[in-house]
Design a protein around this motif. Structure first.
Motif, short mmCIF file in Angstrom:
data_model
loop_
_atom_site.label_atom_id
_atom_site.label_comp_id
_atom_site.label_asym_id
_atom_site.label_seq_id
_atom_site.Cartn_x
_atom_site.Cartn_y
_atom_site.Cartn_z
N ASP A 165 63.60 26.80 97.78
CA ASP A 165 63.49 26.87 99.24
C ASP A 165 62.49 27.97 99.53
OD1 ASP A 165 65.03 25.99 101.94
OD2 ASP A 165 64.28 28.04 102.05
N SER A 166 61.52 27.66 100.37
CA SER A 166 60.40 28.60 100.55
C SER A 166 60.84 29.93 101.15
CB SER A 166 59.32 27.97 101.41
OG SER A 166 59.84 27.65 102.68
N THR A 215 61.38 34.63 95.42
CA THR A 215 60.28 33.73 95.78
C THR A 215 60.70 32.27 95.73
OG1 THR A 215 57.92 33.32 95.39
CG2 THR A 215 59.30 33.55 93.43
N GLY A 216 60.09 31.49 96.57
CA GLY A 216 60.36 30.06 96.63
C GLY A 216 59.64 29.32 95.52
N VAL A 229 47.79 32.58 108.36
CA VAL A 229 48.82 31.93 107.55
C VAL A 229 48.48 31.86 106.05
CG1 VAL A 229 49.87 30.57 109.40
CG2 VAL A 229 47.93 29.62 108.12
N ASP A 230 47.24 32.22 105.70
CA ASP A 230 46.94 32.35 104.26
C ASP A 230 46.43 33.76 103.96
OD1 ASP A 230 44.46 32.18 105.43
OD2 ASP A 230 43.61 30.84 103.92
N LEU A 269 47.90 34.92 100.70
CA LEU A 269 48.05 33.82 99.73
C LEU A 269 48.12 34.35 98.29
CD1 LEU A 269 48.17 30.72 99.74
CD2 LEU A 269 45.70 30.70 99.42
N TYR A 270 49.13 33.92 97.56
CA TYR A 270 49.39 34.30 96.16
C TYR A 270 49.73 35.79 95.99
CZ TYR A 270 46.67 29.95 95.39
OH TYR A 270 46.19 28.67 95.43
N ILE A 280 56.45 34.17 103.56
CA ILE A 280 55.87 32.89 103.15
C ILE A 280 54.93 32.35 104.23
CG2 ILE A 280 57.95 31.66 103.98
CD1 ILE A 280 55.70 30.41 101.14
N GLU A 281 55.20 32.67 105.48
CA GLU A 281 54.35 32.17 106.57
C GLU A 281 52.97 32.84 106.57
OE1 GLU A 281 56.55 29.49 106.86
OE2 GLU A 281 57.87 31.16 107.24
N LYS A 336 53.78 35.31 98.02
CA LYS A 336 54.76 34.98 97.00
C LYS A 336 56.08 35.68 97.34
CE LYS A 336 54.94 34.89 92.02
NZ LYS A 336 53.82 34.57 91.14
N LEU A 385 50.84 26.77 114.57
CA LEU A 385 50.87 27.64 113.38
C LEU A 385 51.48 28.99 113.76
CD1 LEU A 385 47.32 27.19 111.73
CD2 LEU A 385 49.51 26.43 110.78
N GLU A 413 50.53 31.76 113.02
CA GLU A 413 49.49 32.79 113.24
C GLU A 413 48.99 32.80 114.69
OE1 GLU A 413 46.40 31.49 110.51
OE2 GLU A 413 45.39 30.35 112.07
N ARG A 464 58.94 28.21 111.76
CA ARG A 464 57.74 27.36 111.67
C ARG A 464 57.57 26.55 112.94
NH1 ARG A 464 59.00 26.12 105.50
NH2 ARG A 464 57.92 27.96 104.71
N PHE A 469 55.01 24.02 113.02
CA PHE A 469 54.06 22.99 112.61
C PHE A 469 54.26 21.73 113.48
CE2 PHE A 469 54.74 24.73 108.05
CZ PHE A 469 53.85 25.76 108.28
N ASP A 502 50.31 21.34 106.19
CA ASP A 502 51.61 21.85 105.73
C ASP A 502 52.44 20.74 105.12
OD1 ASP A 502 53.51 20.80 107.96
OD2 ASP A 502 51.80 21.64 109.04
N ASN A 521 44.37 26.35 102.18
CA ASN A 521 45.83 26.48 102.30
C ASN A 521 46.55 25.14 102.33
OD1 ASN A 521 48.02 28.27 102.45
ND2 ASN A 521 48.04 28.30 104.69
N GLY A 523 53.86 26.05 103.77
CA GLY A 523 55.17 25.80 104.38
C GLY A 523 56.25 25.64 103.33
N SER A 524 57.04 24.63 103.52
CA SER A 524 58.27 24.45 102.75
C SER A 524 58.01 24.23 101.26
CB SER A 524 59.02 23.25 103.35
OG SER A 524 59.47 22.37 102.37
N SER A 525 59.06 24.46 100.45
CA SER A 525 58.93 24.32 98.99
C SER A 525 59.16 22.89 98.53
CB SER A 525 59.94 25.23 98.31
OG SER A 525 61.25 24.72 98.52
N ARG A 572 50.85 28.53 97.46
CA ARG A 572 51.26 28.76 96.08
C ARG A 572 52.40 27.86 95.59
NH1 ARG A 572 55.95 31.40 96.01
NH2 ARG A 572 55.96 31.22 93.74
N ILE A 573 53.36 27.54 96.44
CA ILE A 573 54.46 26.71 95.94
C ILE A 573 53.96 25.29 95.68
CG2 ILE A 573 56.84 25.94 96.29
CD1 ILE A 573 57.27 28.26 98.20
#
Lengths: 420, 163
Positions: free
Chosen positions: A123-124, A137-138, A188-189, A192-193, A219-220, A224, A277, A279, A383, A385, B13, B58, B62-64, B87-88
């Motif tokens: 789960d993220s 981490t997800g 939102v990135d 990232l990582y 995560i948003e 990680k 988003l 952001e 979220r 989205f 996403d 990207n 979002g979700s995993s 990343r996920i």
């Protein structure tokens, strides 16, 4: 050269003296988590491995929270898969309906997420436990399956971004606003990582509930993990409930950060993220006139006691606007009960809100408050989205519980001061 | 591999790849019927075996939910090329054996409808429509090992057999 908190936790779990960003390692995990959407896929993959037994029945948590109490026959079949697996494997921490909660509200409360640990979850929003000083981490279902068999997972050591929050919190500003503000700044990135480390005077003064909200949305930003080094707030919280021994980990003074961001509390008012988003943030004073059809207060981001207390403070003696449905979802059974004992549930019902059993429900467009075409929701979820809460042509705006409560009363996105 | 390109933008996403309203099943064929439908309602009908998705930054945020790469794979998508992956999603794609390549240049230059040829082992991408070539960053040896064994389950089975 010193290490960041993420590097130190990863090194310790890989039996190494040190690790560096970019390095690929295998590390032990302290807890593996799955829910009613992700665990059925993980169980299918686990069976393909042919190992028979999980690595440790005390280090797996299964929480049916997304579509429970089962919303339809298919969801019921998914939930049944994890229930039967939990019985077969004698999983200690399987939380049945009636004893469950939204996973990321439940596991900290149960003392199953602890400082210095590595926790992976299918789960993220598993990153929530960074608030307790864990590297959490997800991952996906196949990673969960492999970890249930081996008790370890592969990791790429992330570079760390440090976020320093100076100053004090303005009125009605919570951890949710700090993270929305941050995501508005970096995108939102933007992480990232990366691992994010949150520190500074504002973080030190932040309650545990607010810290959990904040780390929940790392995560948003694409991160990680988002971690707050343990302090007295953390240790007071975990010492009363820890189910395992734990060893807090702190960043070295000479740790190397890829980048350091500094924010000032005076600049941060309650935030609202516009569709589609997280952001797309604006301060509440810059929102303008936006009418709403539904308000949701809950989710793994904002369904904790602090959130419900703030909501009750603003809703006491008031009525939800005639054009608005207000849905309040306490995060766990314990939170529900505590809210009942404190009289909060009565305040919500008197205000003509709906109070739901714990579930992820509407946050991901599952059930308990799906939007029709053209409808607009304001939510304390994570979220916004396209189609997240229902019809692809509906809209979700994100905010903290104070803004959500005030807006439920006025019928449009409003600052808390407007209803006091 | 060689295929026709479907082009997507930034921050696609996992709710867009497979909306949560369909997550009451994990059957890949069932999921494939709804892949990308909130971005393009006709996509599940249009996408053909061997097609390639090219997206900007990207992808898969979002979700995993592993249902996202599973749905793409079951719909016939042979490879996803993007400026960057969340990343996920990146992890999940490798773990289930959905080929992915990270190349900002290819992501920027390749357009919908182009015909693209990919050499996964070399990480090379050729746009047969324009004649341009691109080079994606190679995967670390460890991830190549996972992919060579058909995904993480195959890799773990191999590791367990060695113990």
């Amino acid at each position: 050269m010193g290490m960041t908190i993420a590097e130190k936790i990863l090194a310790r779990h890989a039996d190494k003296d040190s690790v560096r960003p970019g390095e690929l390692i295998n590390a032990r995990v302290d807890l593996v988590l799955g829910n009613d959407v992700t665990a059925p896929v993980a169980i299918r993959e686990f069976r393909r491995l042919g190992v028979g037994k999980v690595f440790d029945k005390d280090r797996i948590a299964l929480v049916p929270d997304h579509f429970t109490p089962n919303k339809d026959i298919q969801s019921a079949e998914q939930a049944k898969i994890i229930r039967e697996f939990a019985r077969e494997q004698d999983i200690t921490y399987y939380f049945e309906v009636g004893r469950m909660g939204i996973e990321h509200a439940l596991l900290p409360e149960e003392g199953l997420a602890l400082p210095g640990e590595i926790i992976i979850g299918a789960d993220s929003h598993t990153c929530t436990y960074g608030a307790l000083g864990a590297l959490a981490t997800g991952v996906g279902s196949t990673d969960m399956a492999a970890a249930m068999a081996l008790g370890e997972a592969w990791f790429k050591v992330p570079p760390t971004l440090k976020f320093v929050f100076n100053g004090t919190l303005r009125p009605w500003v919570s951890g949710k606003d700090l993270i929305l503000y941050l995501i508005g700044k970096i995108g939102v990135d933007g992480a990232l990582y990366r691992s994010m480390e949150f520190t500074g005077e504002m973080i030190a003064n932040l309650s545990m509930d607010s810290r959990l909200s904040m780390c929940n949305m790392a995560i948003e930003a694409g991160a990680k993990c988002g971690i707050i080094a343990p302090d007295t707030v953390t240790l007071d919280y975990v010492s009363a409930r820890a189910k395992r021994p734990y060893e807090p980990v702190y960043p070295d003074a000479d740790a190397e950060y890829e980048k350091v961001y500094t924010f000032n509390g005076a600049d941060i008012e309650p935030q609202v993220a516009f569709p589609h988003l997280p952001e797309n943030t604006r301060g509440i004073s810059e929102v303008g006139e936006i009418s709403i059809d539904q308000v949701v207060i809950g989710s793994c981001t904002n369904g904790r006691m602090e959130d419900l207390r703030v909501a009750a403070q603003l809703l006491k003696g008031k009525k939800v606007h005639k054009n608005v449905r207000l849905i309040i979802i306490p995060g766990t059974q314990n939170i529900w009960r505590q809210a009942l004992q404190e009289g909060l549930i009565d305040i919500f019902l008197a205000a003509e809100a709906v109070v739901s059993t714990p579930t992820c429900g509407p946050c991901l467009g599952g059930h308990m408050g799906i939007l029709a075409k053209g409808e607009r929701a304001l939510a304390t979820t994570n979220r916004n989205f396209v189609g997240r809460m229902g019809h692809p042509e509906s809209e979700v705006y994100l905010c903290n519980p104070a803004v959500a409560s005030a807006s439920a009363v006025t019928g449009k996105i409003s600052a808390p001061e407007e209803v006091l | 591999m060689q295929g026709r390109v479907w082009k997507f933008g930034n921050d696609i996403d996992t709710d867009a790849i497979i909306p949560a309203r369909y997550l009451n099943t994990s059957d890949p064929a069932e999921l494939a019927k709804h892949v990308m439908e909130d971005v393009d309602a006709t996509f599940p009908e249009k996408v053909k075996q061997g097609d390639i998705i090219v997206a900007l930054k990207n992808f898969g945020c979002g979700s995993s939910r592993e249902h996202a790469p599973l749905a793409l794979k079951a719909a016939g998508v042979a490879c996803v090329i993007a400026h960057s992956f969340a990343r996920i999603f990146y992890r999940n794609a490798i773990n289930i054996g959905l080929p992915i390549l990270e190349s900002p240049e290819a992501a920027a230059r390749i357009e919908e409808g182009h015909e693209v040829k990919i050499d996964l082992a070399a990480g090379s991408i050729t746009n047969l429509t324009t004649g341009e070539t691109f080079q994606a960053a190679p995967f670390p040896a460890f991830m190549q090992e996972i992919m060579a064994r058909g995904g993480l389950i195959g890799y773990v089975q191999w590791r367990l057999a060695q113990k």
